[in-house]
Design an enzyme around this catalytic site. Sequence first.
Site, PDB file in Angstrom:
ATOM      1  N   MET A  82       0.842  -1.202   0.000  1.00 27.07           N
ATOM      2  CA  MET A  82       0.000   0.000   0.000  1.00 27.07           C
ATOM      3  C   MET A  82       0.878   1.252   0.000  1.00 27.07           C
ATOM      4  O   MET A  82       0.437   2.340   0.354  1.00 27.07           O
ATOM      5  CB  MET A  82      -0.953  -0.015   1.199  1.00 27.07           C
ATOM      6  CG  MET A  82      -1.917  -1.206   1.123  1.00 27.07           C
ATOM      7  SD  MET A  82      -3.437  -0.994   2.030  1.00 27.07           S
ATOM      8  CE  MET A  82      -2.811  -0.879   3.690  1.00 27.07           C
ATOM      9  N   HIS A  91       9.231  -3.364   3.421  1.00 26.61           N
ATOM     10  CA  HIS A  91       8.929  -3.598   1.997  1.00 26.61           C
ATOM     11  C   HIS A  91      10.218  -3.906   1.227  1.00 26.61           C
ATOM     12  O   HIS A  91      10.237  -4.771   0.341  1.00 26.61           O
ATOM     13  CB  HIS A  91       8.265  -2.361   1.384  1.00 26.61           C
ATOM     14  CG  HIS A  91       6.981  -1.954   2.046  1.00 26.61           C
ATOM     15  ND1 HIS A  91       6.824  -0.741   2.678  1.00 26.61           N
ATOM     16  CD2 HIS A  91       5.798  -2.595   2.186  1.00 26.61           C
ATOM     17  CE1 HIS A  91       5.606  -0.652   3.162  1.00 26.61           C
ATOM     18  NE2 HIS A  91       4.960  -1.763   2.887  1.00 26.61           N
ATOM     19  N   VAL A 145      11.073  -7.168   9.558  1.00 21.73           N
ATOM     20  CA  VAL A 145      12.179  -6.225   9.755  1.00 21.73           C
ATOM     21  C   VAL A 145      11.824  -5.320  10.927  1.00 21.73           C
ATOM     22  O   VAL A 145      10.704  -4.807  11.007  1.00 21.73           O
ATOM     23  CB  VAL A 145      12.423  -5.381   8.478  1.00 21.73           C
ATOM     24  CG1 VAL A 145      13.540  -4.370   8.709  1.00 21.73           C
ATOM     25  CG2 VAL A 145      12.746  -6.288   7.306  1.00 21.73           C
ATOM     26  N   ARG A 182       2.463   2.799  10.157  1.00 24.02           N
ATOM     27  CA  ARG A 182       1.741   3.450  11.254  1.00 24.02           C
ATOM     28  C   ARG A 182       2.679   4.003  12.333  1.00 24.02           C
ATOM     29  O   ARG A 182       2.261   4.842  13.135  1.00 24.02           O
ATOM     30  CB  ARG A 182       0.757   2.473  11.904  1.00 24.02           C
ATOM     31  CG  ARG A 182      -0.347   2.051  10.953  1.00 24.02           C
ATOM     32  CD  ARG A 182      -1.238   0.976  11.553  1.00 24.02           C
ATOM     33  NE  ARG A 182      -2.086   0.390  10.531  1.00 24.02           N
ATOM     34  CZ  ARG A 182      -3.268   0.873  10.159  1.00 24.02           C
ATOM     35  NH1 ARG A 182      -3.760   1.921  10.769  1.00 24.02           N
ATOM     36  NH2 ARG A 182      -3.969   0.308   9.209  1.00 24.02           N
TER      37      ARG A 182
HETATM   38  P1  PAJ Z   1       1.449  -3.093   3.426  1.00 23.72           P
HETATM   39  O1  PAJ Z   1       1.053  -2.825   4.836  1.00 23.72           O
HETATM   40  O2  PAJ Z   1       1.978  -1.965   2.593  1.00 23.72           O
HETATM   41  O3  PAJ Z   1       2.499  -4.255   3.435  1.00 23.72           O
HETATM   42  C1  PAJ Z   1       2.969  -4.785   2.218  1.00 23.72           C
HETATM   43  C2  PAJ Z   1       3.785  -6.029   2.542  1.00 23.72           C
HETATM   44  O4  PAJ Z   1       4.915  -5.650   3.333  1.00 23.72           O
HETATM   45  C3  PAJ Z   1       2.983  -7.060   3.365  1.00 23.72           C
HETATM   46  O5  PAJ Z   1       3.249  -8.356   2.877  1.00 23.72           O
HETATM   47  C4  PAJ Z   1       3.531  -6.857   4.765  1.00 23.72           C
HETATM   48  O6  PAJ Z   1       3.444  -8.013   5.574  1.00 23.72           O
HETATM   49  C5  PAJ Z   1       4.983  -6.499   4.462  1.00 23.72           C
HETATM   50  N1  PAJ Z   1       5.591  -5.790   5.612  1.00 23.72           N
HETATM   51  C6  PAJ Z   1       5.128  -4.682   6.230  1.00 23.72           C
HETATM   52  N2  PAJ Z   1       5.932  -4.354   7.278  1.00 23.72           N
HETATM   53  C7  PAJ Z   1       6.917  -5.281   7.311  1.00 23.72           C
HETATM   54  C8  PAJ Z   1       8.059  -5.517   8.158  1.00 23.72           C
HETATM   55  N3  PAJ Z   1       8.336  -4.726   9.187  1.00 23.72           N
HETATM   56  N4  PAJ Z   1       8.842  -6.583   7.894  1.00 23.72           N
HETATM   57  C9  PAJ Z   1       8.569  -7.409   6.856  1.00 23.72           C
HETATM   58  N5  PAJ Z   1       7.521  -7.245   6.021  1.00 23.72           N
HETATM   59  C10 PAJ Z   1       6.703  -6.208   6.240  1.00 23.72           C
HETATM   60  O7  PAJ Z   1      -0.103  -5.620   3.753  1.00 23.72           O
HETATM   61  C11 PAJ Z   1      -0.529  -4.799   2.967  1.00 23.72           C
HETATM   62  O8  PAJ Z   1       0.179  -3.661   2.614  1.00 23.72           O
HETATM   63  C12 PAJ Z   1      -1.866  -4.943   2.269  1.00 23.72           C
HETATM   64  O9  PAJ Z   1      -2.751  -5.625   3.114  1.00 23.72           O
HETATM   65  C13 PAJ Z   1      -1.771  -5.664   0.893  1.00 23.72           C
HETATM   66  C14 PAJ Z   1      -1.267  -7.099   1.035  1.00 23.72           C
HETATM   67  C15 PAJ Z   1      -0.872  -4.883  -0.069  1.00 23.72           C
HETATM   68  C16 PAJ Z   1      -3.197  -5.731   0.260  1.00 23.72           C
HETATM   69  O10 PAJ Z   1      -3.738  -4.470   0.109  1.00 23.72           O
END
Ligand code: PAJ
Length: 301
Positions: free
Chosen positions: A30, A37, A177, A188
């Site tokens: 997102m 990411h 991470v 957030r």
């Molecule tokens: P978003 O919150 O942008 O996260 C995108 C991807 O990054 C997800 O697979 C999430 O698990 C991963 N992610 C986020 N923070 C992380 C971290 N600290 N360590 C490892 N991976 C992390 O999740 C979504 O978006 C949405 O629900 C989506 C799947 C895109 C559907 O709209």
Amino acid sequence: MEMIAEPERFRRACDEARRSGTEVGFVPTMGDLHQGHARLIKAARDDGCLVALSVFVNPLQFDSAADLRAYPRGLERDRVVATSLGVDLLFAPSESAMYPRGRPGISVDPGLLGERLEGSSRPGHFRGVLTVVAKLLNLAGPCRAYFGEKDAQQLALVWRMADELNVPVQVMGCPTVREFDGLALSSRNARLSPQERRASVALFEALSEAATQVRQGERRGDVIRAGMARRIAAEPLAALDYVAVVDERTWEDVGQLDGPARALVAARFGATRLIDNARLPWSGGEDMHNGGMHGLPREGA
Ligand code: PAJ
């Protein structure tokens, strides 16, 4: 890096990559890209894929209009970050391109697991997630799709959807991470006040304490859950939403720990709701710092 806004053009670009013999590694997000990411993007690159990244703030998965409005958006910054991370295709559709007739009348039912934990705190959330993920995966076509363990329940549901609906995608789980103090990276986090930011480490500490208890021989799910809840309660700025210890295969609450399990926690810090989780140490398994999701293809596996 090629930037694409039209869904059909994105489909064609992925098709072309496959025709030229390159595997597509798809990372749905997102936006508001951060190191979490980046980890998924790196995994796709390390696997030798053409890396396709989507940035789409999906209105279907927000249970409150205020939360949707407050979600950070910055496509220009995301474009720069994605370029620097070696993304090949950036798919950033508008809401009307994804949902030309408004809210889709057909959606993906996440089943019972979709109603528990995050699903119970955020009704309709996982229906919205799985519906957009199904659309995105249908556009990307046969590929590897990378998701973070940070959102372990989401990862499990996407994996189940792909499995049960025969989606031609290999779902890849990547480790969470974290910041220097253990806080899991999340879009957030920027909303936390300095005091809330300091308090938010309680989530990681609750998970670490659960892992320590298990290492010391504790097997009773209730005792582990109570320990986690006590750690959150000890932080005055935290309001607990839930703690859970679930079997990693079934996602049922664990009575007596006798296999791979995952501890999960959700709490509010002021107006900001944060979640975190970790695999609990299990003999023969990995510990929470390098654990993969049981039953899922692991990165590099
Ligand atoms: P978003 O919150 O942008 O996260 C995108 C991807 O990054 C997800 O697979 C999430 O698990 C991963 N992610 C986020 N923070 C992380 C971290 N600290 N360590 C490892 N991976 C992390 O999740 C979504 O978006 C949405 O629900 C989506 C799947 C895109 C559907 O709209």
